[in-house]
Design a protein around this motif. Structure first.
Motif, PDB file in Angstrom:
ATOM      1  N   ARG A 180      24.649 -16.741 -58.515  1.00 34.42           N
ATOM      2  CA  ARG A 180      24.378 -17.273 -57.204  1.00 34.42           C
ATOM      3  C   ARG A 180      22.891 -16.778 -56.784  1.00 34.42           C
ATOM      4  O   ARG A 180      22.468 -15.845 -57.337  1.00 34.42           O
ATOM      5  N   TRP A 400      28.437 -10.435 -44.679  1.00 32.93           N
ATOM      6  CA  TRP A 400      28.083 -10.382 -46.356  1.00 32.93           C
ATOM      7  C   TRP A 400      27.064  -9.802 -46.746  1.00 32.93           C
ATOM      8  O   TRP A 400      26.983  -8.916 -47.590  1.00 32.93           O
ATOM      9  N   ASP A 435      32.808 -12.183 -43.626  1.00 29.78           N
ATOM     10  CA  ASP A 435      32.583 -13.170 -44.903  1.00 29.78           C
ATOM     11  C   ASP A 435      33.753 -12.952 -45.664  1.00 29.78           C
ATOM     12  O   ASP A 435      35.016 -12.447 -45.443  1.00 29.78           O
ATOM     13  N   ASP A 436      33.633 -13.160 -47.164  1.00 30.63           N
ATOM     14  CA  ASP A 436      34.713 -12.842 -47.950  1.00 30.63           C
ATOM     15  C   ASP A 436      35.219 -11.377 -48.174  1.00 30.63           C
ATOM     16  O   ASP A 436      34.488 -10.560 -47.803  1.00 30.63           O
ATOM     17  N   TYR A 475      36.023 -16.772 -42.634  1.00 25.87           N
ATOM     18  CA  TYR A 475      35.375 -17.163 -44.088  1.00 25.87           C
ATOM     19  C   TYR A 475      36.594 -17.728 -44.969  1.00 25.87           C
ATOM     20  O   TYR A 475      37.536 -16.949 -45.142  1.00 25.87           O
ATOM     21  N   CYS A 483      34.563 -17.466 -53.457  1.00 24.25           N
ATOM     22  CA  CYS A 483      33.527 -16.813 -54.541  1.00 24.25           C
ATOM     23  C   CYS A 483      34.083 -15.404 -54.977  1.00 24.25           C
ATOM     24  O   CYS A 483      33.704 -15.087 -56.097  1.00 24.25           O
ATOM     25  N   GLY A 484      34.480 -14.684 -54.155  1.00 22.47           N
ATOM     26  CA  GLY A 484      34.806 -13.381 -54.446  1.00 22.47           C
ATOM     27  C   GLY A 484      36.145 -13.125 -55.107  1.00 22.47           C
ATOM     28  O   GLY A 484      36.429 -12.089 -55.260  1.00 22.47           O
ATOM     29  N   LYS A 509      33.299 -20.386 -41.736  1.00 19.13           N
ATOM     30  CA  LYS A 509      32.393 -20.604 -42.751  1.00 19.13           C
ATOM     31  C   LYS A 509      33.267 -20.887 -44.202  1.00 19.13           C
ATOM     32  O   LYS A 509      34.156 -20.371 -44.420  1.00 19.13           O
ATOM     33  N   ASP A 511      33.291 -22.373 -47.767  1.00 18.51           N
ATOM     34  CA  ASP A 511      32.436 -22.016 -49.105  1.00 18.51           C
ATOM     35  C   ASP A 511      32.947 -22.660 -50.131  1.00 18.51           C
ATOM     36  O   ASP A 511      34.108 -22.366 -50.575  1.00 18.51           O
ATOM     37  N   CYS A 551      29.275 -24.430 -46.381  1.00 30.15           N
ATOM     38  CA  CYS A 551      28.567 -23.506 -47.347  1.00 30.15           C
ATOM     39  C   CYS A 551      28.908 -24.462 -48.705  1.00 30.15           C
ATOM     40  O   CYS A 551      29.922 -24.073 -49.194  1.00 30.15           O
ATOM     41  N   TYR A 553      25.691 -25.028 -50.475  1.00 29.29           N
ATOM     42  CA  TYR A 553      24.367 -24.709 -51.036  1.00 29.29           C
ATOM     43  C   TYR A 553      23.371 -25.993 -51.073  1.00 29.29           C
ATOM     44  O   TYR A 553      22.698 -26.049 -51.931  1.00 29.29           O
ATOM     45  N   ARG A 571      24.471 -24.739 -45.058  1.00 30.94           N
ATOM     46  CA  ARG A 571      23.520 -24.057 -45.924  1.00 30.94           C
ATOM     47  C   ARG A 571      22.825 -25.242 -46.622  1.00 30.94           C
ATOM     48  O   ARG A 571      23.649 -26.040 -47.034  1.00 30.94           O
ATOM     49  N   ASP A 575      22.048 -18.671 -52.364  1.00 27.86           N
ATOM     50  CA  ASP A 575      22.031 -17.364 -51.443  1.00 27.86           C
ATOM     51  C   ASP A 575      20.595 -16.793 -51.540  1.00 27.86           C
ATOM     52  O   ASP A 575      19.859 -16.804 -52.430  1.00 27.86           O
ATOM     53  N   MET A 608      21.396 -16.410 -44.063  1.00 31.79           N
ATOM     54  CA  MET A 608      21.498 -15.296 -43.081  1.00 31.79           C
ATOM     55  C   MET A 608      20.326 -14.565 -43.333  1.00 31.79           C
ATOM     56  O   MET A 608      19.519 -14.496 -44.286  1.00 31.79           O
TER      57      MET A 608
HETATM   58  C1  GAL Z   1      28.575 -17.392 -51.469  1.00 31.36           C
HETATM   59  C2  GAL Z   1      27.777 -17.704 -50.203  1.00 31.36           C
HETATM   60  C3  GAL Z   1      27.334 -16.353 -49.517  1.00 31.36           C
HETATM   61  C4  GAL Z   1      28.879 -15.397 -49.304  1.00 31.36           C
HETATM   62  C5  GAL Z   1      29.821 -15.174 -50.645  1.00 31.36           C
HETATM   63  C6  GAL Z   1      30.854 -14.548 -50.616  1.00 31.36           C
HETATM   64  O1  GAL Z   1      28.898 -18.734 -52.067  1.00 31.36           O
HETATM   65  O2  GAL Z   1      26.923 -18.589 -50.361  1.00 31.36           O
HETATM   66  O3  GAL Z   1      26.964 -16.542 -48.350  1.00 31.36           O
HETATM   67  O4  GAL Z   1      29.784 -16.065 -48.543  1.00 31.36           O
HETATM   68  O5  GAL Z   1      29.958 -16.561 -51.456  1.00 31.36           O
HETATM   69  O6  GAL Z   1      31.772 -14.377 -51.729  1.00 31.36           O
END
Ligand code: GAL
Length: 760
Positions: A180, A400, A435-436, A475, A483-484, A509, A511, A551, A553, A571, A575, A608
């Motif tokens: 990322r 985040w 966030d995540d 989120y 993503c997490g 948000k 993503d 989000c 990218y 976005r 990141d 951010m």
């Molecule tokens: C990314 C995102 C970050 C954050 C992250 C959480 O893809 O761009 O801003 O949200 O995931 O896992």
């Protein structure tokens, strides 16, 4: 002593050379060594290829078809836009044995590779010589390891290691994995022998400056990281912008093996000051010098008279729950009133929170009146009841950049309490976004999303925020997982949107993450838009307003169509991280193409904020210099970027507070006209960005993007204006001499001068 570490035959050889030197050329040799630093070999260009193949580590692999790469910049800055995955660098280099001549310690060869985003494996002629971070198994899905992007790579191997081809061509091959944000190397790799000074470190970033009244102090540490002693002189000198020395000290010091010594410094913090720490080693006169700039404060203290800040317009859908806190400062207590408040709304005279139900479609003009014992402030405010939300860029906090996946209810509440304690809501900071990392691994039996054990009461958290006039963000991803790796909304969009509404969510948000696997190679525009339409259709059904943050990218030029899927912000890039390279690439290189699409309710999101105590779960003070931080906030404001703090708010220092409570700077960001930013000057050393403001004036940012101080001139002709203009320094909130021709300012490296010019 070092000779004992080498193989026996090398020991005999080296001892022979040493005694020969001593016997034959003793005097001359020592003299010629004295002032010459160890030679460094810089690898300024290499070749590069995305993908992965074990044979690319080899010294003999033919890389003639690979593309050239400049290792001082991330790969995103060199045409590999948003590339995530594995890539290889290869550098060809002759390592002359003569570099041993000047070295104090000849037994090791050092490879300094700087920071690498994110993991690396480094090979010399096919032999692995260093590794940091984790890689996915070949062909497997991305791994989320610890963020090792900030770790400085210094790999050392013995000089007699067979991997080194002395006096011949060598290949240094670096395999890099990044999942990322910006990827790859960010500085020129250097190969060197070890000098006495190599073991000396000046630790100056670990302890931040401590603020007391108008001065600051800090402790730095001189360290010897080698097992031999080193002697020299450490000098510290702080010189301010008026060339006045505000602190100086020198110390002749001998550090034994692995020894260290601390030094304190303090000085008046009222002007920009550069501190130099310099250690000169006695034997060689080689020096180690580092500098830093103090966290100098430009924003004047808040005045005692009432003052109304923040947005001047507010968009809402008719019938939606209404919450808006009037942002105002002044000596407490303040009382709040609103003239012409539409029916269905009420203002709390003590807190300034307006609540109720949004009026029917239409435009409602009203006046905010804020009073204290010293006087009153009055300002016009417009509510637009219709389809558009977020008529000014959202301002608030997101978990985040501060907490990564370790976010919890407790951390959100503690950040909220700090926000309230520091009075940030009085400058317009409103959204508190999770966030995540909040979802439980399984949905409830009826398919509803369930928060994990870190969030015992989502609705309660929402209530708490609303009670304080703040807003609640969350989120998710259109894919099966975030993503997490947490559970996300795929095929549960209706249920999730309803849950959000039930919890009092005001901001989502969304993503892309694992939805990429669902897209299965669909590269069409319709394919990119589809998941965002699906969630849009559910959000609009809710009986509350949910600001929609896309989000993905910047895929498929989202700025050209984000508004079509009801997006309020999107976005534009991968990141961000707290480095100049990332800030520069995202802010200066990537935004220009997006700015024409800025409009009320439609915001390009360059990601951010990276100020304060950040860390993605691995907390540290931002690595941006104070000048870079002024640049960050100034540029984001000219760009009308959403302002989401990404730091631990319980650790806000006076410098960070000064960055986020300057109402004249925030007003540039929140200007109701939402005029697109324009870059009107671009040279290799500086850029000038301009934004037209509602009152007819212009915000002009003179940005020095070079490594040295520069004088930047802007003449009125370049701005397309003629006549006499008032010039106001917005950070300092001071008027400068008027001009009929233009403006010129000395600007420090990576710094900014932000002015507002208005016709007299
Ligand atoms: C990314 C995102 C970050 C954050 C992250 C959480 O893809 O761009 O801003 O949200 O995931 O896992």
């Amino acid at each position: 002593m070092f000779i004992n570490h080498l193989k026996p035959n090398t020991q005999i050889y080296m001892k022979w050379i040493l005694s020969a030197c001593i016997a034959i050329v003793f005097g001359a040799f020592i003299v010629s060594m004295k002032n010459s630093p160890p030679q460094d070999i810089q690898l300024k260009t290499g070749v590069f290829k995305t993908g992965d193949d074990a044979s690319w580590s080899s010294g003999t692999f033919n890389d003639a078809a690979w593309g050239k790469i400049d290792p001082s910049k991330n790969w995103e800055q060199q045409g590999y836009d948003n590339y995530d995955g594995i890539a290889w660098y290869r550098f060809k280099v002759t390592i002359p044995s003569s570099i041993k001549n000047d070295a104090a310690w000849k037994d090791s060869l050092n490879f300094s590779l700087g920071q690498i985003a994110n993991s690396d494996e480094t090979y010399l002629n096919g032999t692995l010589i260093g590794k940091t971070g984790t890689f996915p198994a070949r062909g497997a899905a991305p791994v989320r390891g610890r963020n090792t992007g900030n770790v400085i790579r210094n790999y050392r191997i013995a000089s007699n290691n067979n991997a080194i081809l002395w006096d011949k061509e060598n290949v240094l091959a670096i395999r890099v994995y990044n999942s990322r944000g910006n990827g790859g190397l960010s500085s020129i790799p250097v190969i060197s022998m070890l000098g006495r000074i190599t073991g000396v470190k000046i630790a100056y970033t670990q302890n931040p400056f401590v603020f007391k009244d108008k001065s600051i102090s800090k402790t730095i540490t001189l360290q010897n990281t080698f097992a031999t002693s080193v002697a020299g002189v450490l000098s510290i000198k702080a010189v301010n912008d008026d060339n006045k020395v505000v602190f100086s000290s020198t110390d002749a010091v001998t550090l034994g093996a692995m020894d260290k010594k601390s030094y304190n410094l303090f000085f008046d913090n009222s002007s920009r000051t550069v501190v130099e720490y310099k250690f000169v080693e006695n034997g060689t006169n080689n020096n180690l010098t580092v500098t830093e700039t103090n966290p100098y404060i430009l924003t004047p203290a808040v005045g005692p008279m009432p003052r109304i800040n923040g947005a001047k317009i507010f968009g809402i859908r008719p019938g939606s729950p209404f919450i808006f806190k009037i942002p105002a400062t002044g000596k407490l207590p303040l009382t709040y009133a609103v003239q012409n408040l539409p029916k269905g709304l009420a203002v709390n005279a003590q807190t300034g929170v307006i609540s109720g139900v949004a009026p029917a479609k239409g435009e409602y003009k009203m006046y905010f009146i804020v009073k204290n014992a010293l006087g009153q402030a009055k300002r016009e405010f417009t509510v637009k009841a219709g389809n558009l939300l977020a008529l000014t860029p959202p301002m608030g906090w997101d978990s985040w950049n501060a907490w990564g996946l370790t976010v919890s209810d407790e951390k959100v509440r503690s950040s909220t309490n700090s926000l309230l304690k520091y009075g940030l809501q009085n400058h317009g900071w409103t959204y508190m976004n999770i966030d995540d990392g909040w979802e439980a691994p399984k949905r409830a039996d009826n398919g509803e999303i369930v928060p994990n054990e870190k969030f015992p009461d989502m609705a309660g958290l929402g209530e708490y925020l609303h009670k304080n006039g703040l807003k609640f963000g969350i989120y998710s991803s259109p894919g099966p997982t975030t993503c997490g790796g947490y559970l996300a909304s795929y095929q549960h969009e209706a249920q999730d949107a309803a849950s959000y509404a039930k919890w009092g969510i005001d901001y989502l948000k969304y993503d892309l993450c694992s939805y990429r696997t669902i897209m299965a190679g669909d590269t069409t525009l319709a394919g990119a838009q589809k998941p965002y339409f699906v969630m849009r259709d559910q959000l609009v059904k809710q009986n509350r307003d949910i600001v929609y943050s896309l989000c993905q990218y910047g895929g498929k030029d989202v700025w050209t169509w984000g508004r079509k899927v009801n997006g309020n912000l999107w976005r534009t890039t991968g990141d961000i991280n707290d480095s100049w390279g990332s800030l520069f690439n995202i802010g200066f290189v990537q935004q220009e193409k997006t700015t024409p699409y800025t409009a009320p309710g439609s915001w390009n999101d360059p990601d951010m904020l990276i100020i304060g105590y950040v860390g993605w779960g691995n907390q540290h003070n931002t690595r941006l210099t104070p000048d870079e931080q002024y640049t960050h906030i100034s540029l984001w404001s000219i760009l009308s970027a959403p302002l989401l703090l990404g730091c631990d708010l319980s650790k806000l220092d006076p410098f960070t507070l000064n960055l986020i409570t300057n109402d004249e700077v925030i007003a540039v960001d929140q200007d109701p006209k939402a005029s697109p930013a324009k870059r009107i000057v671009k040279t290799a050393d500086y850029e000038v960005w301009v934004k037209d403001l509602e009152d007819g004036s212009k915000a002009v940012g003179l940005f020095n993007i070079s490594a040295a101080t520069n004088t930047i001139n802007i003449n009125w002709k370049a701005l397309g204006i003629t006549g006499n203009y008032n010039i106001r320094d917005i950070w300092r909130q001071k008027n400068l001499p008027k001009s009929a021709t233009g403006f010129s300012s000395v600007v420090p490296s990576h710094g900014v001068r932000l002015v507002k010019i208005s016709k007299i």
